[in-house]
Design an enzyme around this catalytic site. Structure first.
Site, PDB file in Angstrom:
ATOM      1  N   SER A 138      49.238  44.968  49.026  1.00 55.08           N
ATOM      2  CA  SER A 138      48.983  45.929  47.950  1.00 55.08           C
ATOM      3  C   SER A 138      49.509  47.334  48.158  1.00 55.08           C
ATOM      4  CB  SER A 138      47.489  46.016  47.658  1.00 55.08           C
ATOM      5  OG  SER A 138      47.133  44.948  46.843  1.00 55.08           O
ATOM      6  N   SER A 197      48.004  45.782  44.403  1.00 55.62           N
ATOM      7  CA  SER A 197      47.001  46.388  43.567  1.00 55.62           C
ATOM      8  C   SER A 197      47.064  47.916  43.525  1.00 55.62           C
ATOM      9  CB  SER A 197      45.609  45.954  44.059  1.00 55.62           C
ATOM     10  OG  SER A 197      45.386  46.426  45.376  1.00 55.62           O
ATOM     11  N   LYS A 214      43.927  56.021  46.266  1.00 54.96           N
ATOM     12  CA  LYS A 214      43.538  54.845  45.494  1.00 54.96           C
ATOM     13  C   LYS A 214      42.028  54.901  45.266  1.00 54.96           C
ATOM     14  CE  LYS A 214      43.997  49.775  45.824  1.00 54.96           C
ATOM     15  NZ  LYS A 214      44.501  48.684  46.691  1.00 54.96           N
TER      16      LYS A 214
HETATM   17  N1  GLN Z   1      48.152  40.994  45.462  1.00 52.30           N
HETATM   18  C1  GLN Z   1      47.297  40.475  46.477  1.00 52.30           C
HETATM   19  C2  GLN Z   1      46.027  39.957  45.879  1.00 52.30           C
HETATM   20  O1  GLN Z   1      45.930  39.905  44.708  1.00 52.30           O
HETATM   21  C3  GLN Z   1      47.054  41.516  47.511  1.00 52.30           C
HETATM   22  C4  GLN Z   1      45.955  42.438  47.190  1.00 52.30           C
HETATM   23  C5  GLN Z   1      45.776  43.526  48.177  1.00 52.30           C
HETATM   24  O2  GLN Z   1      46.550  43.664  49.135  1.00 52.30           O
HETATM   25  N2  GLN Z   1      44.716  44.285  48.003  1.00 52.30           N
HETATM   26  O3  GLN Z   1      45.127  39.609  46.547  1.00 52.30           O
END
Ligand code: GLN
Length: 473
Positions: free
Chosen positions: A178, A154, A78
């Site tokens: 994420s 994400s 990532k």
């Molecule tokens: N979808 C969650 C958010 O928008 C989790 C993001 C993540 O785990 N980096 O914060």
């Protein structure tokens, strides 16, 4: 011609050891697959130009009889995990032109202790904020199972890269889900370890008390392999802890707790409900005892998360000032530079969270929001830890719905609900594993779903055992 769709890390290691193919051939197969498919899927932001060179190095070591757990295996990262002398953007314009002067600990371990080939960087929501990759400054990634749908987020690029058979495994980061949510949307395994088990040194911070790095793989066996290379105490990250008890929990009693009231709350898709019930039956068939558990505080997890996370985001992202890293937009004076750079560099969701975080930390509201959220965090953590005295695992679906369409979640709040089942593990710091569980038909596509197994602090070993049993590995 190597067919990546039939390989896992474990089987590719065998192929490399037996000489069936070389790391150069395997790495080239990934590069070819990316060339062929990624114009459409857009999982990758960059394939590193030194990948084949790293593969040649691995081939030399394999020839010399060296045996490392990931030797010669190409992995994607990532784009918030730093690799020395390579760009890293966290999918944000504000890191335009930034080249990392150091390796993250995760990369150093992958290379030195694992022998892996670092293939390239994958797309994500800007600074890991989002559930769909629609917040990437470089355009979204697509779900390989249905190109009209999101891969989740994400770490959506990392999930799509594995699901699209462009690479055998990848790393993501998980602050509120994420890794696990995109893994479920893309039909692969996604794993978030106990907080402090994998070093965050060199991970671009989102919310430091919640962030953890973890793998996307096709099998639980592979997730375990990658985790075993990455885990461990790191002098560069004072929140890492020794995990002396890892591997000692394997004689657990096979009891799974199901928090039905929490699972069946608002917004659970009927197909997800049915799929989940089937998973429960499958575990029963494997000799697991299913116990109802009452976790009344879990329903506050999202509210707590969306106070604590933005508070930490507002602080962590203060460092992007147009001077130290990446983008610089010149103004009339220093403060003006700062305003101009941040206005040009940050996207909408990132700005929303900085503003929200600044608000909940402001002196007038600190007690009402941040202070209260910390208390509820304690409550959730205690409740979960207490439950783990009675059960080995908590089982829920990974997501309340299958992968949604681009643009479908038009309000930020709608999007935040996608994390309802994943966020509690980050709040309590406990390890959590999303395992693919079949597909469901939706508008002519077969969409994957995942189930989420969560265990007590440090019990990733039990998660791997149960996950492997579930997938028949
Ligand atoms: N979808 C969650 C958010 O928008 C989790 C993001 C993540 O785990 N980096 O914060």
């Amino acid at each position: 011609m190597i067919d990546l769709s039939t390989l896992t890390i474990a089987s590719a290691r065998e192929g490399l050891k037996s000489g069936a193919f070389t790391s150069r051939e395997l790495t080239q197969a990934s590069i070819d697959a990316i060339k062929e498919k990624d114009g459409v899927i857009h999982a990758f932001l960059e394939v590193f130009d030194d990948a084949l060179g790293q593969a040649d190095e691995a081939d030399k070591q394999i020839k010399a009889g060296k045996d490392l757990p990931l030797l010669g295996i190409p992995l994607a990262l990532k784009d918030n995990i730093l690799v020395k002398n390579h760009r890293a953007t966290a999918s944000s314009k504000i890191l335009e032109g930034f080249v990392s002067p150091t390796d993250s600990t995760a990369v150093r371990k992958l290379q030195q202790e694992g022998g892996a080939v670092i293939l390239g960087r994958t797309n994500c929501d800007e600074f890991a904020m989002g559930s769909s990759t629609e917040n990437s400054a470089f355009g979204p990634s697509k779900n390989p199972h249905d190109l009209s749908r999101v891969p989740g987020g994400s770490s959506g690029g990392s999930a799509a890269a594995v699901a699209g058979n462009m690479v055998l495994a990848s790393l993501g980061s998980d602050t509120g889900g994420s890794i696990r949510q995109p893994a479920a949307f893309c039909g692969v395994v996604g794993f978030k370890p106990t907080y402090g088990r994998i070093s965050r040194s060199g991970l671009i911070a989102m919310a430091s008390s919640l962030d953890q790095i973890g793998p996307f793989t096709k099998t639980v066996t592979d997730a375990e392999l990658v985790y075993e290379v990455l885990r461990g105490k790191d002098p560069m990250d004072s929140t890492t802890i020794e995990d002396d008890t890892y591997g000692t929990g394997k004689t657990f009693s096979k009891v799974i707790g199901v928090p039905s009231a929490f699972v069946e709350g608002d917004g659970l898709d009927p197909q997800v409900k049915k799929n989940f019930e089937e998973a429960v039956e499958k575990f029963k068939g494997l000799g697991y005892e299913i116990k109802p558990v009452d976790l009344p505080s879990l329903k506050y997890s999202l509210a707590v998360y969306y106070i604590l996370m933005p508070a930490e985001v507002s602080s962590n992202l203060g460092r992007f000032d147009g001077v130290r890293y990446g983008l610089h937009s010149g103004g009339d004076h220093g403060i003006d530079d700062y305003f101009k750079t941040r206005a040009a560099g940050f996207g909408k969701e990132v700005r929303r969270r900085i503003i929200l975080g600044t608000y909940v930390l402001s002196s007038g509201y600190y007690d009402a929001y941040y202070g209260s959220a910390l208390k509820v965090k304690d409550l959730i953590t205690k409740e979960l830890r207490e439950a783990f005295k009675e059960v080995d695992f908590i089982l829920t679906p990974t997501t309340p719905t299958p992968a949604f369409k681009f643009g479908e979640k038009s309000s930020p709040l709608d999007m935040y609900l996608a994390d309802i089942f994943t966020v509690p593990a980050n709040i309590a710091g406990v390890p959590s594993l999303s395992i693919p569980n079949q597909t469901v038909p939706v508008e002519g596509s077969d969409l994957p779903l995942g189930v989420l197994l969560t265990a007590d602090l440090g019990r990733e070993d039990n998660l791997f055992v149960a996950g492997k049993e579930f997938l028949g590995e």
